[in-house]
Design an enzyme around this catalytic site. Structure first.
Site, PDB file in Angstrom:
ATOM      1  N   GLY B 312       0.860  -1.183   0.000  1.00  0.00           N
ATOM      2  CA  GLY B 312       0.000   0.000   0.000  1.00  0.00           C
ATOM      3  C   GLY B 312       0.893   1.229   0.000  1.00  0.00           C
ATOM      4  N   ASP B 313       0.248   2.384   0.101  1.00  0.00           N
ATOM      5  CA  ASP B 313       0.976   3.656   0.135  1.00  0.00           C
ATOM      6  C   ASP B 313       1.970   3.759  -1.033  1.00  0.00           C
ATOM      7  OD1 ASP B 313      -0.583   4.019   2.344  1.00  0.00           O
ATOM      8  OD2 ASP B 313       1.039   3.887   3.804  1.00  0.00           O
ATOM      9  N   GLN B 314       3.266   3.775  -0.732  1.00  0.00           N
ATOM     10  CA  GLN B 314       4.242   3.933  -1.823  1.00  0.00           C
ATOM     11  C   GLN B 314       4.644   2.566  -2.377  1.00  0.00           C
ATOM     12  OE1 GLN B 314       4.648   5.201   1.252  1.00  0.00           O
ATOM     13  NE2 GLN B 314       4.557   7.431   1.046  1.00  0.00           N
TER      14      GLN B 314
END
Lengths: 730, 730
Positions: B312-314
């Site tokens: 997730g995120d980056q």
């Protein structure tokens, strides 16, 4: 007390006395025969004007049986057949009614037919297929396994579709099928003209030749189960012949393909954006049709009779709203009145001396049977038509079918007597003039004026689940206090927007002639409409107006409507729905217990930004939204099937879009079931109750006063126009 | 009684004692910090495995403030601006959050930006526009009046979007914003690697480096109101820099346009059919990302620690289901568990030693506030995940956020204790092996394996009105007794259908990567699927499967599904709906009081001919239909949002389509709320209650016997596998 005139009664054999009685009851001043009926001599002696149906292209089996290569033809598209291996057999007739069609095996199939790989779209070369004429089967060699194939073949039409419909509906048993003629063939044309000349001579008592109709039937194809398979009231499918194709080719420099006629199975429905070839073919056929219509009209006049055209059946090629229709010198047009829209389709026709509406129900056993009350349909039909007649009067009315059936239903006889009287009364009150209008509204699509009151039509006056949301616009407009015209995208491009137009309505399903399809890639069209709206015009979009996936918009004029449709391309973009506005001019007066019906849903619509005002947004999409655009206004409606409430909603939307809300109040009715028509020259106005229930309404008069009225079921009341002296208050 | 292990607890400062207590209650064997929290020394002494979140690309404001040209960048598309005359001014930032972005004025705008006439699609030449860098405004000269214009400009991302989200959600006030780094720039990359090396040295007690995450954030752009504007959990929008563009250009021989990134405002949502440029860019970026991930993993291992990646995120550029992911040598992947689908997204990842699910709710004040019972969400989340865990077990579980919030909700603490115990129990019973499957099902789309369990996703585990009808397929499959794989159109074209596949599911909205769009013009693809089905395969189409307006069909495999969609091209063609069939294998057992929900409607569908069996056809369109196709079968479903009943319907449809109805009965449950998972190697089976209510179900055992079971709310019961001796009766 009861009056006479403006009414045409269908006659029937062996029915003189009762016909005379019906003439009396209904005030008929004309009598006509129908398909399958003829008039007794005694009827001709009643002193009524006599219409005789004339069928220029059917009823001559003696001739055509000797010339079976001169029937009308049609390109038929077979079912798709899956290739299991390299060999495919396609039975031409497996999906068609063999009493209606027979393949044309005589004109070289390889020249005219097409065998198409529907998986790739490739047209197969001649050498890969051949026809077995005994089995009416096409054999394909070298097919690609698991591809689907079709044959588009020329077929002869061996049963006139209208006579076929009447025959099957009325169970005419073994009565001989009428085989249609195609007068494109010189010998048959010559025969048809001579037959008509003879007929004129043989029918001295005929006053009006009621052409029913001319030469080419609208598209009506039956399947192997004797059921309707394809119907297109505007379709040119049945106008084909090798001779015409070759003539066309010489004139236009190219020959249309079989596919140009069946177009993937759509048969060029008027919902499709018309192609160049389609338009060329329509030009070509209609020039031919009109030339021969003109000849027959001249012959009619020379025989001292009037020429009346029935708007239906073999009407293809006449298109009354195309320029030059008046050159045909027809005296009159008669058409079937299914509703307000079809009433206007007849009444607005330019260039004829008078028009006539044939009302419903038709006196056929499917309606006139025990246990049914035909007066309900009769009154419903009348109410729908009446609001349109006030705006654009037809000159005459009548009915069709077997009067011997009608007379068995006394309530129906009474109802028609009342309708006929009301119709004549209306003419007396108005001097046959249309009611005053307060706005000018244009309906914009690919077809424009040519399809005036014919937009969104598949079968005549039969909107369905898919079309009702759009057809309702026309039906609402047909009886509204606005002037209506139909304009095309080409009109806009060539001459801009006429200065008298207050509001333009455009709408339809994506990719159709009504929504416009790729026409919206033309920046000039976009510029014209934006400029016009910016300068004060009102643009109303319905359904999927101006729809085209292009440059990040689907509705290309979303900036005017304030609404666009999610096409699953911008699911990542957050949409913001502001709360709906409860108080707005467009939705004033709408009854709370009868909310507007937006019809077949348009899914996934959303306001494009915070400047759109939502008036209705149920289920996560927009049904009604408005937006200011410069000095002008945009309105989005997801759909508008006809109802009294919806008509009122549209009326209000028109006044709002036109920025003429201040004109709205005067001559408005607060009850959507009631409408007002004003006739300044006759110094009268009338209020109609469009419902079968009693209604109370308040009419807003000039000068700011109101008048409450109670109207009985279906009532129509006339009142003198009040003085306009205090009109400065409005 | 309670056991320990497989559980990761989030830690918090100044919270040692309670953390220890929670460790005890929940059986935690590992403890971690979260974004915004760090671990006290005392916590490190609890003897638990220690995870430390590591943020390779944010949290270094000291460095990046000195190198503000080395933040990640993004192409942003402005609002459309209408030209009133030849001059147009476009404010770049009027639609964007100025604390998240700032225009990159340094890299020649004329080289990288695009000004586009959105009415014509034309890109404006350099000389017709210029940037006013003081006002961040683009001036256009010589615009076409009434055309709309946009600017696509490069912007620097100056606030890490995840930290921004956490900051705004938790109201962190004037805490300094974390500015992200783009390690594509060598100096920053060098800095990031050195920072990580230093961090490794500075954190000796860390056992597991929990990378949260790597370098490029999925697309998450905020608007001027500080609200989410664009979100795409799979989006590559924020991976851009002039340096990368130029490198790409040298390698691939062309430079992507600004438009290639914003693509009409869609920002290349994974719903769009991917373009060549998009795929090339993804290849390019993910090679770069993976190389640097591999470096960091190597450094981690060299420091004697494990490397765990947060999915997730980056996470952009890591794509765990692309080939080569195992080369990164990551020890583990942890991800947020929103439902069964996201559980499988984590659990199925190949090439890591273990996987971990971070369950919901997150311990944030938006859920943990007075008056709310977080245990409801906790149990719901667990039940959704549990049915997927039985099919593909994650190794570990955990939670995130502030434990100080969680501990205030004793019921929640109890619930998690029970969940953790059940999770460990599951592993003990099954030996951590997946349950047996009875069919192999492939989900077909443009993305294939690369987007395993990521199809139909916009935001992580957040289906909406438009996507739920498709996402529900995945959610149903995630806990079903079938093997699931994801295949692409390219897979089919290059290697055909794998012989072990029983059923292929394809579906999605028209024109998307899931429905396929123009891929259906490829006759080879059509041939492969028709041949496979003809030979016994089962093809299930959902929504608008194989949709493309082409050759008279919209669903190109309508011949298999038996259903097509009216596109307002064939309104003239009569449609015939046969009566729906009430008794069919697919709809057996479905409770009468809980009918299947077909979700967002697909309008205007119809059976193509009389060989289609309709199982559900409400409102004039088809929701469920089946058809034989050679030795194979086709099924059409208009949509399938997740519910117990819908999952059961899909399960039955799969067995029917595969022609393996005879396999269905054994190990089925007659109550859709209950499911059975069988573990032959462990000689056990379990029955779960997926609902929050008590349920009774009858389980059909081998040998034709049944066993009735009463299950409490959310219950899971284990039973020994009965003898299979009498199995010949099935």
């Amino acid at each position: 007390m009861s009056t006479t005139g403006r009414f045409t009664l269908p006659g029937e054999e062996h029915f003189v006395k009762q016909t005379e009685e019906l003439c009396q009851r209904w005030g008929a001043d004309a009598i006509r025969n129908s398909d399958g009926t003829s008039l007794d001599k005694e009827l001709l002696g009643l002193g009524k004007k006599v219409y005789s149906a004339y069928f220029p292209a059917r009823g001559y089996n003696g001739w055509i049986r000797e010339h079976m290569d001169e029937t009308p033809q049609v390109f038929l598209l077979t079912d798709r057949v899956l290739a299991q291996n390299g060999r495919v057999d396609i039975d031409l007739m497996s999906g068609f009614f063999d009493q209606q069609f027979t393949p044309n095996r005589d004109d070289d199939p390889h020249r005219y037919w097409e065998v198409i790989d529907r998986t790739t779209g490739a047209v197969l070369p001649d050498e890969s297929w051949n026809l077995d004429p005994d089995l009416d089967r096409v054999h394909i060699e070298g097919a690609m396994p698991m591809h689907e194939y079709t044959v588009t073949f020329l077929a002869r039409i061996i049963w006139d579709p209208v006579e076929m419909y009447n025959h099957l509906t009325n169970d005419w048993g073994d009565r001989e099928h009428q085989i249609p003629l195609d007068i494109y063939h010189p010998a048959t044309r010559d025969f048809a003209m001579k037959a008509f000349a003879r007929w004129l001579k043989d029918n001295p008592s005929t006053d009006v030749v009621r052409f029913t109709t001319f030469f080419y039937q609208f598209t009506l194809l039956y399947d192997q189960h004797q059921q309707e398979k394809i119907v297109d009231w505007l379709g040119y499918a049945c106008t084909v012949s090798p001779r015409a194709l070759e003539d066309f080719s010489r004139e236009y420099g190219y020959r249309p393909r079989a596919e140009d006629f069946v177009r993937d199975g759509s048969y060029n429905s008027s919902f499709l954006v018309p192609t160049r070839t389609q338009r060329d073919w329509m030009d070509f056929i209609s020039r031919f049709v009109r030339a021969n219509v003109a000849t027959m009209v001249d012959m009619t006049h020379a025989a001292g009779k009037e020429a009346m055209m029935f708007l239906g059946d073999q009407w293809i090629g006449t298109e009354p709203y195309r320029p030059g229709f008046s050159d045909l010198k027809l005296d009159a047009v008669v058409g079937s009145v299914g509703d307000g829209t079809t009433l206007r389709m007849i009444a607005d026709i330019p260039g004829v001396r008078y028009t006539e509406g044939r009302f419903l129900p038709y006196f056929f056993p499917d309606t006139f049977h025990e246990g049914n009350d035909p007066s309900i349909e009769g009154l419903d039909n009348w109410r729908k038509a009446r609001r349109a007649i006030l705006r654009s009067p037809i000159s005459r009315m009548g009915y069709g079918g077997y009067p011997s059936l009608a007379i068995k239903f006394p309530k129906f006889v009474d109802t028609v007597a009342a309708i006929a009287e009301e119709f004549r009364d209306l003419h007396r009150h108005t001097g046959s003039r249309p009611a005053a209008t307060q706005l000018t509204v244009a309906v914009l699509n690919s077809w424009g004026a040519m399809r005036s009151w014919m937009a969104y039509t598949v079968a005549h006056a039969l909107p369905n689940q898919q079309t009702a949301s759009y057809y309702g616009i026309l039906e609402a407009l047909s009886g509204m206090r606005v002037s209506v015209r139909f304009i095309s995208f080409d009109d806009l491009l060539s001459q801009g927007v006429d200065p008298d137009i207050d509001v333009i309505i455009c709408g339809g399903p994506e990719g159709t002639a009504f929504s416009g399809g790729t026409v919206w890639k033309n920046p000039e069209l976009v510029r014209i409409l934006r400029t016009w709206t910016e300068n004060g015009g009102g643009l109303i979009g319905v359904g999927q107006p101006t729809a085209l996936d292009w440059q990040g918009r689907f509705f290309q004029l979303a900036d005017i409507f304030g609404v666009d449709q999610e096409r699953y391309r911008t699911l990542s973009v957050d949409k913001h729905f502001s709360p709906t506005i409860q108080d707005h001019f467009i939705i004033h007066d709408l009854p709370e217990n009868a909310p507007a019906d937006f019809g077949h849903p348009i899914l996934d619509t959303y306001p494009i930004d915070g400047h759109t005002s939502l008036l209705r947004a149920d289920g996560g999409q927009v049904q009604l939204a408005v937006r200011d655009y410069g000095s002008g206004r945009g309105v989005y409606l997801s759909g508008l099937p006809y109802s009294a409430v919806n008509a009122r909603l549209l009326e209000r939307a028109l006044f709002w879009a036109a920025h003429k809300e201040e004109r709205y109040r005067k001559w408005s009715s607060d009850n959507p079931e009631c409408e007002v028509a004003v006739f300044p020259q006759s110094e009268t106005f009338c209020v109609i109750n469009n419902s079968e229930m009693a209604q109370r309404t308040e009419i807003r008069l000039p000068g700011g006063t109101s008048r409450a009225l109670d109207l009985g079921p279906s009532a129509m009341v006339w009142q003198p126009l009040p003085s306009e002296k205090r009109d400065h208050e409005d």
